[in-house]
Scaffold this active site. Structure first.
Site, PDB file in Angstrom:
ATOM      1  N   ASP A 202       1.043  -1.151  -0.033  1.00 58.76           N
ATOM      2  CA  ASP A 202       0.060   0.037   0.096  1.00 58.76           C
ATOM      3  C   ASP A 202       0.948   1.183  -0.027  1.00 58.76           C
ATOM      4  O   ASP A 202       1.608   1.579   1.015  1.00 58.76           O
ATOM      5  CB  ASP A 202      -0.965  -0.005   1.365  1.00 58.76           C
ATOM      6  CG  ASP A 202      -2.187  -0.378   1.188  1.00 58.76           C
ATOM      7  OD1 ASP A 202      -2.298  -1.255   0.240  1.00 58.76           O
ATOM      8  OD2 ASP A 202      -3.235  -0.110   2.054  1.00 58.76           O
ATOM      9  N   HIS A 215      -1.453   1.421   5.920  1.00 56.00           N
ATOM     10  CA  HIS A 215      -2.729   1.308   5.960  1.00 56.00           C
ATOM     11  C   HIS A 215      -3.298   2.645   5.866  1.00 56.00           C
ATOM     12  O   HIS A 215      -3.578   2.990   6.996  1.00 56.00           O
ATOM     13  CB  HIS A 215      -3.198   0.051   6.839  1.00 56.00           C
ATOM     14  CG  HIS A 215      -4.410  -0.428   6.348  1.00 56.00           C
ATOM     15  ND1 HIS A 215      -4.807  -1.027   5.111  1.00 56.00           N
ATOM     16  CD2 HIS A 215      -5.555  -0.305   6.890  1.00 56.00           C
ATOM     17  CE1 HIS A 215      -5.805  -1.499   4.978  1.00 56.00           C
ATOM     18  NE2 HIS A 215      -6.619  -1.082   6.098  1.00 56.00           N
TER      19      HIS A 215
END
Length: 636
Positions: A202, A215
């Site tokens: 991510d 995240h």
């Protein structure tokens, strides 16, 4: 054999009797795995016969026999040995053929086993086997329930990538839960060492033009993208030579996407696959794992076509971006489903006052979101992320090198209502399934239902132990643990009519019979002050819906050292090629409460026949060195 034993141990008794520490050292020297609680217990029982805290050579021999000379082994040995002391090579062959159902054994096989496992020299030179050798053989990997041939890569690795199940991880950077847990490079290291071949990264804009991994919109800690790529460079091919796919969930501005492209190229060097193999793009067929050995593939959105990227390879695209068309964007599942702005449950007043809580995500302007740096886009070759619209749409428009990611909830509906189309889709295109974003604690879903329809990348939270992760570990023990398992023919054939609900002509029923004989050195219950537990064993089949089954043994009271069951369980499995079998040992604390002691999961097709030991893994997936179950397996 007495002389052999005395010769090994006498040195340790030179200065007199030995204590518990000394006994443990001696067992280690003899390479006998032991559980400290069990050894302590037997040692104390031996001590009860006299005073002091040390034991003599005779005591040690009794201790050794209590732990190592298992009656169930003795029974087998005596059934084939004429004098109960020695097995000749022909008697050993007889045992292998009749009991272990190993039809292709001969003198060479028997001799190899004797040479490898017989510890007593004068017995070995006579091509014979003592009970000591027999024990060592029965305890070895060769007598494990898991087929030895499947410990190496034995499948055809030259089929297109979409023909394999691929070991895949979700939110690989997390080592705890999705809200508060630390992001950590160890997530990548441990997943790669486990043979995972598809990692998720991510990426977000960081300070000083350094992209970061975490995240989004949560309080998980942040790690530099650069460090993640360094770890991947170091560990990618330690446990498997087959390709690693980096699934980028990319939230970076074009400027930082260029930095990402720079790191991918400069750190991974030749490992990075940045142009089609052999310079030509085969539009009809993906390359094979074999052809992509030692390569890292980037999975991300892509602007334009492969041909355009190829033409650009000769000049510098620094600073150039391209708009992605609407169809590539809007609500790409991954961007929304998986990064919900997660609020922490505090009262509104408190939340406002807490500087640490993350601000709600700004509505990003459409333009900024739809830009991709060509430098990064051009690194995408065979794994272009493509928004999933419908099976029909894919059949009409999708190319083989375009992959879809589908959230578990949506995918579950598709399995229920359009399994046939789903399978037809996965025979052509790599499909990744990922956990829904509302799983705040990073819990997992059952991967089996998505393997049943041929999904290649069923991404799980590797950081979360439990049954579903155990299924993942069990499935990928197969094919040498290389992270790629060839799908059954009926999930590769584009004209297949197989569905998990209706296996029809694809059923190859297997009749499986398991006699659970005993356990050895099981972990004691956490409630036990000594070495006790009340163990029972669940045997469970995971597969197509009609193969799902679960049976359980009776409870053996107050014995974790050597519980005996001698119970037989029978299963009929319609689609053994998709089935996994899980053995789970629990301590019955009360009628409503059980404590997990250990488990082992493996593919049904990897089961060995005959008398087999079943290793056990801890909750965290670590092998319990001394614990095992003993069973007789038979199927046709």
């Amino acid at each position: 054999s007495h002389t052999w034993f005395w010769n090994i141990i006498q040195n340790d008794f030179k200065t007199g009797n030995i204590d518990l520490e000394g006994s443990m050292r001696l067992f280690e020297k003899m390479q006998i795995p032991f559980d400290e609680d069990h050894l302590k217990h037997i040692f104390r029982k031996t001590l009860d016969k006299h005073s002091g805290d040390a034991i003599s050579m005779d005591d040690f021999r009794a201790l050794y026999r209590a732990l190592v000379h298992r009656p169930e082994y003795e029974e087998l040995f005596k059934a084939y040995s004429t004098d109960g002391i020695i097995l000749s090579d022909t008697q050993l062959i007889k045992f292998l053929v009749k009991e272990q159902l190993q039809t292709e054994v001969d003198e060479t096989t028997a001799l190899g086993i004797i040479m490898k496992y017989e510890p007593i020299d004068e017995v070995r030179t006579k091509r014979q086997m003592s009970f000591e050798g027999f024990i060592r053989y029965m305890r070895s990997d060769e007598c494990s329930i898991f087929k030895n041939q499947h410990r190496t890569i034995y499948q055809d690795m030259n089929q297109p990538l979409c023909d394999y199940f691929i070991s895949s991880s979700h939110n690989t950077y997390l080592i705890a839960d999705q809200l508060m847990g630390p992001s950590h490079l160890w997530g990548y290291t441990s997943a790669l060492l486990k043979g995972c071949r598809c990692l998720e990264i991510d990426c977000w804009d960081g300070t000083n033009n350094e992209p970061i991994v975490y995240h989004g919109h949560t309080l998980t800690s942040k790690i530099p993208f650069r460090s993640v790529i360094h770890v991947i460079d170091k560990y990618a091919f330690m446990s498997s030579a087959y390709p690693v796919v980096l699934s980028l969930e990319n939230h970076c501005s074009p400027k930082q996407q260029e930095v990402m492209a720079h790191y991918l190229k400069s750190i991974l060097g030749d490992k990075l696959l940045s142009s089609p193999i052999g310079g030509e793009v085969d539009m009809t067929r993906l390359p094979s794992p074999e052809a992509l050995k030692f390569k890292v593939l980037v999975k991300n959105k892509k602007a334009g076509t492969l041909e355009e990227s190829m033409l650009r390879m000769d000049y510098d695209t620094y600073g150039e971006t391209e708009e992605l068309s609407d169809s590539d964007f809007q609500s790409e599942d991954e961007e929304t489903d998986d990064t919900l702005p997660l609020q922490r449950s505090k009262s509104p007043a408190k939340r406002r006052a807490d500087p640490r809580s993350s601000p709600p995500p700004q509505k990003r302007s459409k333009v900024k979101k739809g830009k991709i740096a060509l430098a990064l886009s051009d690194l995408v070759v065979y794994t272009k992320s493509q928004k999933f619209v419908s099976f029909e749409h894919s059949l009409m428009n999708q190319q083989v090198f375009e992959n879809n990611s589908i959230g578990e909830s949506h995918a579950r509906k598709l399995v229920r209502y359009s399994a046939k189309e789903f399978i037809s889709h996965t025979t052509r295109f790599i499909t990744r399934i990922y956990p829904k974003g509302t799983r705040m604690t990073s819990s997992n879903y059952n991967p089996q239902e998505f393997w049943n329809v041929g999904c290649q990348m069923v991404a799980l939270n590797f950081q979360t132990p439990g049954t579903y992760m155990e299924l993942q570990d069990g499935k990928f023990l197969d094919n040498g643990g290389c992270g790629y398992v060839l799908k059954p023919q009926f999930l590769r054939d584009r004209n297949t009519t197989f569905t998990p609900q209706n296996v029809g002509a694809y059923s190859k029923p297997m009749s499986l019979s398991i006699r659970l004989i005993s356990g050895h050195q099981l972990p004691p219950s956490s409630l036990s002050k000594t070495n006790k537990a009340d163990p029972k064993v669940h045997i469970e089949i995971f597969g197509v819906p009609e193969d799902q089954a679960r049976k359980k043994s009776s409870v053996v009271k107050s014995n974790a050292l050597s519980p005996k069951w001698n119970e037989t369980f029978s299963f009929t499995i319609q689609v053994p090629e998709l089935a996994l079998i899980r053995f789970c040992v629990e301590d019955e604390v009360s009628l409503v409460n059980n404590e997990f002691l250990g488990q082992y999961t493996l593919p049904v097709m990897s089961l060995n026949t005959g008398y087999r030991n079943i290793p056990l893994m801890s909750k965290e997936g670590i092998k319990l060195e001394s614990a095992s179950l003993f069973a007789h397996i038979w199927y046709y």
